[in-house]
Design a protein around this motif. Structure first.
Motif, PDB file in Angstrom:
ATOM      1  N   GLU A  37      46.279  42.455  40.627  1.00  0.00           N
ATOM      2  CA  GLU A  37      46.270  43.598  41.010  1.00  0.00           C
ATOM      3  C   GLU A  37      45.176  43.619  42.320  1.00  0.00           C
ATOM      4  O   GLU A  37      44.978  43.541  43.964  1.00  0.00           O
ATOM      5  CB  GLU A  37      45.375  44.773  40.718  1.00  0.00           C
ATOM      6  CG  GLU A  37      46.312  45.329  40.495  1.00  0.00           C
ATOM      7  CD  GLU A  37      45.799  46.723  39.461  1.00  0.00           C
ATOM      8  OE1 GLU A  37      44.646  47.007  39.547  1.00  0.00           O
ATOM      9  OE2 GLU A  37      46.927  47.075  38.272  1.00  0.00           O
ATOM     10  N   GLU A  63      44.941  42.169  52.842  1.00  0.00           N
ATOM     11  CA  GLU A  63      43.861  41.901  53.525  1.00  0.00           C
ATOM     12  C   GLU A  63      44.512  40.911  54.409  1.00  0.00           C
ATOM     13  O   GLU A  63      43.785  41.004  55.857  1.00  0.00           O
ATOM     14  CB  GLU A  63      42.825  42.202  52.756  1.00  0.00           C
ATOM     15  CG  GLU A  63      41.177  41.727  53.800  1.00  0.00           C
ATOM     16  CD  GLU A  63      41.323  43.234  54.668  1.00  0.00           C
ATOM     17  OE1 GLU A  63      40.724  42.752  55.586  1.00  0.00           O
ATOM     18  OE2 GLU A  63      42.367  44.579  54.260  1.00  0.00           O
ATOM     19  N   GLU A  82      45.400  42.396  46.940  1.00  0.00           N
ATOM     20  CA  GLU A  82      45.170  43.913  47.523  1.00  0.00           C
ATOM     21  C   GLU A  82      44.547  42.032  48.311  1.00  0.00           C
ATOM     22  O   GLU A  82      44.561  42.682  50.113  1.00  0.00           O
ATOM     23  CB  GLU A  82      43.972  43.907  46.985  1.00  0.00           C
ATOM     24  CG  GLU A  82      43.365  45.658  47.541  1.00  0.00           C
ATOM     25  CD  GLU A  82      42.668  45.506  46.629  1.00  0.00           C
ATOM     26  OE1 GLU A  82      41.193  45.726  46.530  1.00  0.00           O
ATOM     27  OE2 GLU A  82      42.853  46.386  45.131  1.00  0.00           O
TER      28      GLU A  82
END
Length: 119
Positions: free
Chosen positions: A63, A71, A67
């Motif tokens: 995760e 970004e 993430e």
């Protein structure tokens, strides 16, 4: 009694049949001396709890990685949009300058013709 009267002894197997593979070793329990002490002595629940914990850590790592990737992708998109907007502005300014130069040249020609006609 003669030997004909004596019954043939049956082997100790199902229905008197004997395996055709006498050379095959009889199955025995697996020797577990090569296993580490932790595996031999721990209970199934403990091992499952450890596995679940490892899976949870792996999921969290995935995760976080996703993430971070999202970004980076978002930043790339913003940069790309800014570059495209700047290019569009530059192109519009060039077109505007070109149109201004054409209009000025047209006015100069018109003024020159007027002068020639008047003189």
């Amino acid at each position: 009694m003669s030997q004909v009267d004596q019954p043939v002894p049956l082997a100790a197997s199902f229905n008197g049949r004997v395996s055709g593979k006498p050379w095959k070793a009889q199955k025995t329990a697996t020797v577990r001396s090569y296993l580490p002490e932790g595996v031999k002595n721990k209970k199934w629940e403990d091992r499952m709890a450890k596995t679940q914990k490892a899976l949870a850590i792996k999921k969290l790592q995935t995760e976080l990685k996703d993430e971070k990737q999202a970004e980076l992708q978002r930043r790339r998109e913003i940069t790309k949009e800014r570059k495209e907007a700047a290019e569009e502005r530059r192109r519009l300014e060039e077109a505007k300058a070109q149109m201004g130069a054409r209009k000025a040249a047209r006015l100069r020609r018109k003024a020159g013709r007027t002068k020639k006609i008047n003189h």
